[in-house]
Design an enzyme around this catalytic site. Structure first.
Site, PDB file in Angstrom:
ATOM      1  N   GLU A   1       7.643   6.181  -1.792  1.00  0.00           N
ATOM      2  CA  GLU A   1       6.416   5.539  -1.290  1.00  0.00           C
ATOM      3  C   GLU A   1       5.260   6.504  -1.112  1.00  0.00           C
ATOM      4  O   GLU A   1       5.318   7.442  -0.312  1.00  0.00           O
ATOM      5  CB  GLU A   1       6.712   4.834   0.042  1.00  0.00           C
TER       6      GLU A   1
ATOM      7  N   LYS B   1       6.113  -7.007  13.781  1.00  0.00           N
ATOM      8  CA  LYS B   1       7.071  -6.250  12.971  1.00  0.00           C
ATOM      9  C   LYS B   1       7.391  -4.932  13.665  1.00  0.00           C
ATOM     10  O   LYS B   1       6.521  -4.324  14.300  1.00  0.00           O
ATOM     11  CB  LYS B   1       6.492  -5.958  11.581  1.00  0.00           C
TER      12      LYS B   1
END
Length: 386
Positions: free
Chosen positions: A190, A140
């Site tokens: 977040e 990723k």
């Protein structure tokens, strides 16, 4: 090493804000500026953490009962930190509301804007990353864009913050003064790390889809996100890396088997709320956050290889974007959020940032659409359509 190298450049200016839930941390004045990079700063006692501890100790000796360090850490831990010990700080109840929609439009005229990279360049970078995944162990990489806005007059930062609050009641709103006179502002969804006593919480987000105006279609979109193999895979990479780091430090760690949904005004996110009890309660919130950062949610996996890929394909330096922003007090308690949904204001110029997690199943068109949606939070605050 000199005292100045360790920590301080005296300054009397600066206004800092960090909002969490129904309370806000307000701080003014800069007693000390801490610029030591975090690199190699994953354990207490090294240069970075000594600089922080020494600065807090000087705050105590100056009469502060429980001094705090506040500010931001960059994406690249080898770059200088942007942390401060303020002259004064206080917690306040979060105010209701903000600017009305009409007030949000009362901004200087937008003269020009540009995206770095542009649409073609970003999609090319996504395709490059996907090819790289097929020939390396990188699983990723988070790729990002920067939108530069030029206005006809200086921006009122306080009004911009009120506009953000009006549109985004939830989230971690922040304002950090920068050494060059600019302001880092934003509202992050977040939580990287919160520590209270021996209890910690981390709430990684990875995998997202755009909110829709029609309630039925919006619910369907969130349902598709929950069962998306691509997004579940992307999310699992982030959660497992955080588990790997926190588990040895905790007497217990509570982690749900599957993610849930978290919504903002613009997006649905896959969310996993992780709670734990520390083996060593003296480990500070800042030390823990530095161990976690950068997570695969803002960088990729494996971290070092993903960072190399990012440096190769991104045509700008991230600086504080996708770093972390927050506070830590002298007792080790604190809260750090990821520096996303953010921008840097420099008088009549604004730079906005957004990123998307790329895995082998990613589609360049979809990833471009995602970063445009994420830019919408700050664009709307500027009175502009996404």
């Amino acid at each position: 090493m000199s005292h100045e190298d360790m920590a301080i450049l005296p300054d009397t200016k600066g206004k800092f804000l960090f909002t969490s839930g129904e309370i806000e941390l307000h701080a003014e004045g800069i007693r000390e500026r801490i610029t030591v990079p975090v690199r190699n700063g994953n354990t207490a006692g090294d240069l970075f953490h000594r600089a922080v501890e020494d600065a807090l100790d000087r705050g105590r000796k100056a009469g502060q009962e429980n001094p705090i360090v506040i500010g931001a850490i960059p994406f690249d831990l080898g770059e200088v930190s942007c942390l401060y010990v303020p002259e004064d700080h206080e917690w306040r109840t979060r105010p209701d509301g903000g600017d009305s929609p009409a007030d949000r439009l009362d901004m200087p005229t937008l003269l020009e804007q540009r995206s770095i990279p542009d649409e073609t360049g970003f999609k090319r970078a996504v395709q490059h990353a996907i090819v790289n995944f097929q020939h390396s162990d990188v699983r990723k990489a988070v790729l990002s864009v920067m939108r530069e806005l030029q206005f006809s007059a200086p921006i009122d930062v306080d009004r911009l913050l009120r506009s953000l609050r009006a549109q985004n009641r939830d989230g971690y709103q922040f304002q950090v003064p920068l050494p060059d006179g600019g302001e880092l502002i934003g509202v992050s969804p977040e939580l990287l790390l919160r520590k209270t006593g021996n209890r910690i919480v981390s709430n990684p987000l990875a995998g997202s889809t755009k909110r829709l105006a029609d309630p039925v279609a919006d619910k369907d979109a969130s349902g598709r996100l929950l069962v998306s193999e691509k997004d579940q895979y992307e999310h699992r990479i982030v959660v497992e890396d955080i588990r790997r780091i926190l588990e040895p430090l905790c007497a217990s760690l509570d982690m749900p088997d599957r993610p849930s949904l978290l919504s903002t005004a613009a997006l649905w996110h896959l969310s996993t709320r992780i709670g734990g009890l520390l083996n060593d309660p003296s480990t500070t919130a800042l030390e823990l956050a530095c161990r976690l950062h950068p997570t695969p949610a803002v960088c990729g996996y494996p971290t070092e290889r993903a960072q190399q890929l990012i440096r190769f394909v991104e045509p700008f330096e991230r600086g504080l974007f996708t770093g972390m922003v927050g506070w830590c007090d002298a007792q080790g308690n604190g809260e750090w959020a990821l520096t996303i949904r953010c921008g840097i204001v420099e008088r009549d110029k604004v730079r906005l940032f957004a990123g998307a997690g790329i895995v082998e199943a990613s589609q360049p068109d979809s990833e471009w659409a995602e970063v445009q949606t994420k830019l919408g939070t700050m664009l709307n605050a500027c009175g502009l359509a996404a």
